[in-house]
Design an enzyme around this catalytic site. Sequence first.
Site, PDB file in Angstrom:
ATOM      1  N   CYS A   1     -34.175  15.540  -9.998  1.00 35.20           N
ATOM      2  CA  CYS A   1     -33.016  16.376 -10.290  1.00 35.20           C
ATOM      3  C   CYS A   1     -32.399  16.888  -8.988  1.00 35.20           C
ATOM      4  O   CYS A   1     -33.071  17.557  -8.207  1.00 35.20           O
ATOM      5  CB  CYS A   1     -33.380  17.573 -11.166  1.00 35.20           C
ATOM      6  SG  CYS A   1     -31.918  18.579 -11.514  1.00 35.20           S
TER       7      CYS A   1
ATOM      8  N   GLY B   1     -28.430  22.457 -13.367  1.00 36.18           N
ATOM      9  CA  GLY B   1     -29.584  23.100 -12.745  1.00 36.18           C
ATOM     10  C   GLY B   1     -30.713  23.377 -13.714  1.00 36.18           C
ATOM     11  O   GLY B   1     -31.369  24.422 -13.655  1.00 36.18           O
TER      12      GLY B   1
ATOM     13  N   LYS C   1     -39.142   9.181 -13.636  1.00 35.12           N
ATOM     14  CA  LYS C   1     -37.699   8.984 -13.434  1.00 35.12           C
ATOM     15  C   LYS C   1     -37.334   9.137 -11.964  1.00 35.12           C
ATOM     16  O   LYS C   1     -37.587  10.166 -11.350  1.00 35.12           O
ATOM     17  CB  LYS C   1     -36.916   9.986 -14.283  1.00 35.12           C
ATOM     18  CG  LYS C   1     -35.408   9.778 -14.196  1.00 35.12           C
ATOM     19  CD  LYS C   1     -34.702  10.521 -15.294  1.00 35.12           C
ATOM     20  CE  LYS C   1     -33.200  10.367 -15.218  1.00 35.12           C
ATOM     21  NZ  LYS C   1     -32.538  11.126 -16.288  1.00 35.12           N
TER      22      LYS C   1
END
Lengths: 257, 303
Positions: free
Chosen positions: B130, B72, B165
Amino acid sequence: MKKSITDFTVLSNTRLSSTQFLLELSSDILLNDVLPGQFVNVKVEDSPQTFLRRPFSIHSVDAKRNVLFLLIKEMGIGSTKLASLQKGSNLNLILPLGNSFSFGNVKKAILIGGGCGVAPLLFLAKKLHEKDIHCDILLGGRSSDDIVEVEEYQKYGTTHITTEDGSLGEKGLVTKHSIFNSNKGWDMVYSCGPEPMMKSVAMYAKQNEIECEVSLENTMACGIGSCLCCVTDTIDGNICVCTEGPVFNIKRLKWQI
Amino acid sequence: MADLNVRIHNLLLKNPVMTASGTFGYGPEFEDFIDIGALGGIVVKGTTLEPRQGNSYPRMAETPAGMLNAVGLQNKGVDYFINSIYPLIQHYNTNIIVNVSGSLVEDYIKVCEKLSALKNIPAIELNISCPNVKEGGMAFGTSCAAAATVTKAVRNVWPKTLIVKLSPNVTNIAEIAKSVEDEGADAVSLINTLLGMAINIDTRKPLLSTVTGGLSGPAIKPVALRMVWQVAKAVKIPVVGMGGISNAKDAIEFLLAGASAIQVGTANFIDPAITISIIKGIEEYLDKNHFSSVYDIIGKLEC
Ligand SMILES: Cc1cc2nc3c(=O)[nH]c(=O)nc-3n(C[C@H](O)[C@H](O)[C@H](O)COP(=O)(O)O)c2cc1C
Ligand code: FES
């Protein structure tokens, strides 16, 4: 001591109880500077189901012979695979990892271990003995099968035993041992074992205003502080057990005790 | 000896091997094991505007040929990076790339503005993928419009090399790649982790505190390779490939599929010196097959 990825040779693999075994390992690297409380990260070969390395406390170091001992309990696929290692086989370790127990101003200590958590305490007892620090060693387990190497501990301190079923030593939980009935003048409590046990040890230390260090376990991926998978909650926020621990002073932890 | 140099926009790499964000710390963690200067580049831990404590424990679960993580984005924030970490690593004789993460477009912009003052950060990797933060991250990477918006905003404030990304948790990764290319990304890197989960049947509880987490390691390699191949065909900008790379053979597969460089992630945990063996292995492969440059294999898959 610089960390390294090193191949060790298994000198012996000794079964100590129905679930525990002792690996004696040697390599070219000098182990003089390895500290009690530090751990190694072991690669389990030929085991498709295990992917990551397995962290194990350093059980002891024989500096004269330059050998390292790991006390391992069969718990999952990785440790069971290691239990079958033969003399002469190869084992790849990353070491030494983590911090260590501190014994700067300690004069009289008690070492309290439960189950396989006793692993790092033998090395600690040995170091304390070398420094002429007197120690009581209290080993706890479910039954006599959990208590191994008592003679080894006896070399370095006064050793006491308790088992939950009473099959060896006093019956009951470690923290209820009669040794706690009187003040023995300890100025340091070291503990390693299941978390509920360490928490009651920590509570005893806190109530009696004695310094207390515990060695924590956590799920680890890298062991070198690069993945942040192994954090524990402390007064300084989430920090890595693998680099800032595994040994923590209980004052730094956020345990409800 | 074959020439290993590759170029990602203005970024010159002495070889195509970098380390993946979140798996290599900031570099010092690996100094005992390898010469950092031997790498093509390092991508440091995901950096956000404010410090983040990350998720609670447990954050990791081992899975067959891989692992799930739910870190996280724990990090001490961009100011800490600039003041306390950058001075320790700026001398590395390699490309230091900062992985920039966030949950608001304004945050990404502020982080990039702060980083642009650092001389030895020649590139950023914009993490819009993420899976482990509730309020954002991956949200930007899973729709073309959002990916385009954040890329455009960062492009305005970041003149140096901009790598975006990408998340694999999408139906069409090539479309997302094209939309960030259109907004000025200099390169794309992929893949970030695949969303997954694991359950303890004795406690009937999830193994991760967050229930779901990001899967990485050899288990995701075939998926990653397929996505790199699809994206490399779809865009003109360079592609940086990653996902399960654990040896030179894996790395060469990604290069053949069209990646101009690769990143090694989870494999660093098992062998902290693996990047060096991968560089050596690529070089040996090129020499053995009489290729004079790594460009002789980039995108040279024959189908
Ligand atoms: C523990 C862990 C932490 C990660 N943290 C980040 C991060 O902060 N930012 C990011 O863009 N990717 C992060 N990733 C994803 C990796 O950079 C990489 O994209 C992914 O793991 C796939 O490559 P691998 O299979 O070689 O590990 C993380 C991965 C792992 C395992
Ligand atoms: S196990 Fe990776 S940081 Fe501790």
